[in-house]
Design a protein around this motif. Structure first.
Motif, mmCIF file in Angstrom:
data_model
loop_
_atom_site.group_PDB
_atom_site.id
_atom_site.type_symbol
_atom_site.label_atom_id
_atom_site.label_comp_id
_atom_site.label_asym_id
_atom_site.label_seq_id
_atom_site.Cartn_x
_atom_site.Cartn_y
_atom_site.Cartn_z
ATOM 1 N N LEU A 16 0.853 -1.193 0.000
ATOM 2 C CA LEU A 16 0.000 0.000 0.000
ATOM 3 C C LEU A 16 0.887 1.240 0.000
ATOM 4 C CD1 LEU A 16 -2.708 1.576 0.438
ATOM 5 C CD2 LEU A 16 -2.409 1.168 2.896
ATOM 6 N N CYS A 17 0.670 2.125 -0.975
ATOM 7 C CA CYS A 17 1.396 3.396 -1.037
ATOM 8 C C CYS A 17 0.374 4.523 -1.007
ATOM 9 C CB CYS A 17 2.223 3.502 -2.312
ATOM 10 S SG CYS A 17 3.473 2.223 -2.498
ATOM 11 N N GLY A 63 6.285 -3.855 -14.614
ATOM 12 C CA GLY A 63 5.280 -4.277 -15.583
ATOM 13 C C GLY A 63 3.887 -4.344 -15.001
ATOM 14 N N ASN A 64 3.075 -5.282 -15.482
ATOM 15 C CA ASN A 64 1.656 -5.362 -15.105
ATOM 16 C C ASN A 64 1.426 -5.647 -13.631
ATOM 17 O OD1 ASN A 64 0.595 -4.738 -17.605
ATOM 18 N ND2 ASN A 64 0.656 -6.870 -18.306
ATOM 19 N N ALA A 65 2.442 -6.209 -12.963
ATOM 20 C CA ALA A 65 2.285 -6.482 -11.526
ATOM 21 C C ALA A 65 1.984 -5.203 -10.757
ATOM 22 C CB ALA A 65 3.542 -7.137 -10.978
ATOM 23 N N ALA A 66 2.420 -4.065 -11.301
ATOM 24 C CA ALA A 66 2.198 -2.786 -10.623
ATOM 25 C C ALA A 66 0.719 -2.485 -10.447
ATOM 26 C CB ALA A 66 2.865 -1.653 -11.403
ATOM 27 N N LYS A 67 -0.129 -3.016 -11.330
ATOM 28 C CA LYS A 67 -1.559 -2.726 -11.252
ATOM 29 C C LYS A 67 -2.184 -3.259 -9.965
ATOM 30 C CE LYS A 67 -2.395 -2.385 -16.221
ATOM 31 N NZ LYS A 67 -3.155 -2.893 -17.380
ATOM 32 N N ALA A 68 -1.566 -4.291 -9.390
ATOM 33 C CA ALA A 68 -2.110 -4.863 -8.156
ATOM 34 C C ALA A 68 -1.659 -4.105 -6.912
ATOM 35 C CB ALA A 68 -1.702 -6.328 -8.042
ATOM 36 N N VAL A 69 -0.616 -3.258 -7.028
ATOM 37 C CA VAL A 69 -0.170 -2.457 -5.890
ATOM 38 C C VAL A 69 -1.229 -1.384 -5.619
ATOM 39 C CG1 VAL A 69 1.627 -0.948 -4.979
ATOM 40 C CG2 VAL A 69 2.246 -2.850 -6.489
ATOM 41 N N GLU A 70 -1.627 -1.234 -4.356
ATOM 42 C CA GLU A 70 -2.618 -0.216 -3.994
ATOM 43 C C GLU A 70 -1.904 1.126 -3.847
ATOM 44 O OE1 GLU A 70 -6.074 1.384 -3.587
ATOM 45 O OE2 GLU A 70 -6.050 -0.805 -3.544
ATOM 46 N N ILE A 71 -2.050 1.988 -4.856
ATOM 47 C CA ILE A 71 -1.412 3.308 -4.849
ATOM 48 C C ILE A 71 -2.519 4.335 -4.983
ATOM 49 C CG2 ILE A 71 0.287 4.830 -5.924
ATOM 50 C CD1 ILE A 71 1.483 2.315 -7.258
ATOM 51 N N ILE A 81 3.764 -0.773 3.827
ATOM 52 C CA ILE A 81 2.964 0.449 3.702
ATOM 53 C C ILE A 81 3.907 1.650 3.636
ATOM 54 C CG2 ILE A 81 1.220 1.919 4.786
ATOM 55 C CD1 ILE A 81 0.162 -0.563 6.227
ATOM 56 N N ALA A 82 3.720 2.478 2.603
ATOM 57 C CA ALA A 82 4.499 3.713 2.481
ATOM 58 C C ALA A 82 3.540 4.900 2.489
ATOM 59 C CB ALA A 82 5.314 3.708 1.188
#
Length: 860
Positions: A51-52, A72-80, A238-239
């Motif tokens: 979570l950012c 790549g596409n894995a970034a879409k799953a990061v909650e930003i 978490i950031a």
């Protein structure tokens, strides 16, 4: 990107919590992106467990883009997301479980909220001050922890404590032109809790929340250990960026997610410019250091400004805050740039006209492809500069002119024509949004004026269960609103139902149980439906809510297709009832679509939560448990699906008997009175509602413009310039179509509404070729090649109010933010004469600038 040693420490340290002190231009965003990539690549956490949180959409989008470049596409799953976006996501997700929330809740920005509080605001009180008063009381109700369940009592206790703790702060809000409105203040101390409760009821009536509710609502939810744990356990890393802008309540909310997780808190003491909103970084960082034992890392290298600009800014900061700078920095920060650059120019101008002309001529001398920002302390100065620049443009050939935008244009989603278009979308997603309905009616619907709207919203019509938004859809003109319900009971066609699911995301989660009864008009169960589904995915932490484990569902659950087909037959052509039923209908519709089973075939849908809020708006709350104890229904819900259904059915019968049937005639009289005025817009909205399930938001926008008369309206009023801004909205929607490809049209519509609501107060760079004239507060997070800082006069910057109230330190930090926006050159101007020829003094802050002529040049 070259990674320096301190940045590498942040990237590599995945075991300890981190307190990162990073000033403007030190490569913080890139470093956080590399850190996220390292977490994923090293297998320390999955992308969805990161979570950012940032405090602007601009920063969130930059971080998303950089992380996607790296992983790549894995970034879409990061909650930003921004903090407010994250809170709204939680409220939406918890809407099913918490009956004080609607699942179709929408966010009302400060302008929309005026419609809801204007009748409560004391005369002679500024709108901004009343909005701040509401926000202050709401926040302190949460800070003080007044969650008794009785909102009126909670607000009364909050206001009494505010009078003891912060009387002077509240008193300031009741000043108008330096005169205290003592009568209004006295009235607030006695009746303020009633104002607050009435305002909350107005928000509930339209299924809305304001910005403060986003934070307070999540804080209230997190008082429940199971809710708090459900969200805390989702994340491992978490950031939080821009921690210096974090208020006490925001910190309390975030802190509840941190225990047992890896936390990085990032910010800059010296960019604290929101103390007036409640930020207190020194206290919060002391708390974080005490409670979470972080590793402290400082970024010393600046990558934004040339050496002259950086040295000037840091020397200025050191002169303003010598002790604090010495205590924060262990070594001297430095510029990474190899270029010295020109000295900062401080220019004295005789009048505001001369100042504007100097800035305009200097801008015209610069290449058109350079990014330029004109910064001011307040909006009034921005407006005056804009007017002067427009006059100067009139004297030049069109090819030589420079186009400017002031702050109201810079905030794209606050423009009148954009808000009007968004009103259609808001009303689609939230059919109870009376504020949006009024925007549409007043602008685009002929024959319905203020008087008729007031008449429709009168207490008489409210008492018979009617709202303005009822007239914005066709069913009300086809039959009496409750006719199908009453007839359904007479013919034993009413089905009360509830679902349990793997979570609260109606588009992603799966149904695991459907429970329903078909009842007669005495409330007896004529037929029962209770089936379990094996969802083929884990129930995860939702087991704590419904009690069904993966093992249980594997043993007792059937295939989704079999259960859904049977329930579709069970409910076909029947009247569906539930408490907060929108969630149940939405997730059922998505499940049917997922398995290619078509759409539900209900005769009608009624929500007992909506019914009781209409007829009993002033109750303590409208949760199923409270209603069951308040009204004589002789059944107590237990959170077991069948028990809840029986209680819902009993409440329905009570409302039909006591409220709905006795008011039928009066309701029909009111409907017939307004029918002809609304038939056309109601028919158009009905078509739009059908389209929203199958068409993209861009197609809906085209229909609104071409078929609902909006384009014709602007043509007939000679306002085609506004249509160009709507075309920009179309282009934004096109980009969202690409970004959220694969999601439903409804999901994309939800995204555009969030974007509009949560960036209403944030600059949107539409039209990069136009030069912004913006306040320093609005420039936060932005950078420009060339910056012109205008109006550096005493009493302007620092402001008279800040000087009067002793807030000079915050003004100094704001000055530091202003002088760190430039990458290549900075020009500071002030006037020697104020308006009407009075003498004007240069800002005392100019004395903090370095005396070195290689850093600062002074000109008269």
């Amino acid at each position: 990107m070259v990674i320096n040693s301190q940045q590498q420490r942040v990237i590599d340290e995945l075991d300890r919590n981190i307190l990162l002190l990073a000033s403007a231009g030190t490569g913080k965003t890139n470093t956080l992106a590399y850190r996220v990539a390292h977490i994923i690549d090293s297998g320390r956490a999955e992308a969805q467990n990161i979570l950012c949180m940032t405090f602007t959409n601009k920063a969130a989008n930059e971080m998303k883009s950089r992380i996607q470049t790296l992983v790549g596409n894995a970034a879409k799953a990061v909650e930003i997301s921004t903090f407010h976006s994250f809170c709204f996501y939680i409220l939406q997700q918890e809407g099913k479980r918490d009956e004080s929330l609607y699942t179709d809740v929408t966010i009302f920005d400060e302008e929309d909220c005026k419609e809801l509080y204007m009748s409560l605001k004391p005369a002679q009180m500024r709108d901004m001050n009343f909005a701040n008063l509401i926000s202050t009381v709401k926040e302190h109700r949460s800070i003080y922890g007044f969650y008794s369940g009785n909102v009126l009592v909670d607000y009364e206790n909050t206001i009494q404590r505010l009078r003891r703790d912060r009387e002077r702060n509240i008193e300031k809000l009741f000043y108008h032109f330096n005169n205290l409105n003592s009568d209004a203040l006295s009235d607030f101390w006695v009746h303020g809790h009633e104002w607050m409760t009435a305002y909350d009821e107005n928000l509930q009536h339209v299924h809305g929340v304001d910005f403060t509710d986003l934070i307070c609502g999540v804080h209230r939810l997190f008082q429940e250990p199971d809710v708090r744990e459900r969200w805390r356990s989702r994340y491992q890393y978490i950031a939080v960026d821009e921690m210096q802008d974090t208020g006490i309540l925001e910190y309390k909310v975030m802190e509840m997610l941190w225990a047992g997780n890896h936390v990085l808190l990032c910010g800059d003491y010296f960019q604290t410019i929101y103390e007036w909103r409640g930020s207190d970084p020194f206290r919060l960082l002391a708390d974080f250091t005490r409670d979470f034992d972080p590793l402290k890392i400082i970024f010393y290298e600046n990558y934004r400004s040339n050496r002259t600009l950086f040295t000037m800014a840091f020397d200025t900061l050191t002169t303003m805050f010598p002790e604090l700078v010495g205590s924060v920095y262990d070594e001297m920060p430095r510029s990474h740039s190899a270029s010295d650059g020109e000295p900062v120019l401080v220019k004295a101008c005789r009048t505001e006209y001369n100042e504007a002309k100097y800035i305009y001529d200097a801008i015209c001398a610069l290449p058109k492809d350079r990014s330029i920002g004109v910064l001011v302390r307040d909006n009034r100065k921005a407006q005056r500069l804009s007017e002067q620049f427009n006059r100067f443009n009139g004297d030049k050939p069109e090819s030589e002119r420079r186009e400017f935008m002031i702050i109201d244009e810079y905030k794209f989603f606050r423009r009148q024509e954009i808000k009007d278009i968004m009103a259609y979308f808001k009303l689609l997603m939230n059919p109870n949004d009376a504020v949006s309905a009024k925007r549409i009616i007043k602008r685009y619907v002929a024959g319905i004026g203020e008087a008729r709207i007031r008449d429709i919203e009168s207490s008489n019509n409210r008492q018979v269960g009617l709202k303005l938004t009822d007239f914005m859809d066709m069913p009300i003109f086809e039959s009496e609103p409750y006719a199908k319900l009453v007839t359904g009971l007479e013919h034993d066609e009413v089905v009360v139902y509830d679902v349990e699911s793997t979570g609260t995301d109606t588009m992603q989660d799966r149904i695991i149980q459907i429970a329903a009864i078909r009842m007669d008009k005495q409330g007896n169960a004529l037929e029962t439906f209770e089936r379990f589904i094996n969802p083929s995915i884990s129930v995860g932490d939702s087991q704590a809510v419904h009690g069904f484990s993966d093992d249980y569902l594997q043993k007792h659950g059937e295939s989704p297709v079999a259960v859904l087909e049977d329930f579709k037959k069970f409910s076909k052509n029947r009247v569906i009832v539930g408490h907060n039923v929108n969630y149940d209908i939405s997730i059922l519709s998505h499940e049917l679509a997922r398995h290619n089973l078509g759409e539900p075939q209900f005769k009608a849908v009624y929500d007992t939560l909506d019914i009781f809020r209409r007829f009993y708006p002033h109750l303590e709350n409208h949760k199923l448990g409270f209603l069951s104890s308040y009204f004589p229904i002789n059944h107590t819900p237990t959170h077991n699906a069948m028990d809840d259904i029986i209680a819902t059915g009993q409440l329905l019968l009570y409302a039909v008997r006591e409220n709905i049937v006795p008011t039928t005639t009066a309701r029909m009289v009111a409907i017939n009175q307004y029918k002809s005025a609304f038939t056309s817009i109601a028919s158009q909205m009905a078509t739009l509602r059908r389209k929203m399930h199958t068409e993209k938001p861009t197609q809906l926008l085209a229909y609104i413009m071409n078929q609902m008369g909006v384009l014709e309206y602007y043509k007939s009023h000679g306002e085609m310039a506004k249509v160009e801004y709507i075309r920009q909205l179309y282009r934004i929607m096109e980009s969202l179509d690409k970004e959220y490809e694969g999601s439903t049209g409804l999901a994309r519509l939800n995204h555009i509404l969030q974007l509009a609501a949560l960036t209403a107060g944030e600059p949107q760079r539409q039209g990069q070729d136009r030069i912004p004239i913006i306040t320093v507060h609005q420039s936060k997070g932005s950078e420009f090649d060339y910056v012109f800082l205008s109006g550096m006069n005493q009493g302007v910057f620092p402001s008279l109010m800040a000087l009067k109230e002793g807030n000079e330190d915050e003004e100094k930090r704001l000055f530091y933010v202003a002088v760190t926006r430039a990458k290549q050159e900075l020009v500071i101007t002030y006037t020697q004469e104020a308006q009407r020829g009075k003498q004007s003094e240069p800002s005392a802050f100019l004395n903090y600038l370095p005396k070195d002529s290689q850093l600062v040049e002074w000109r008269s």
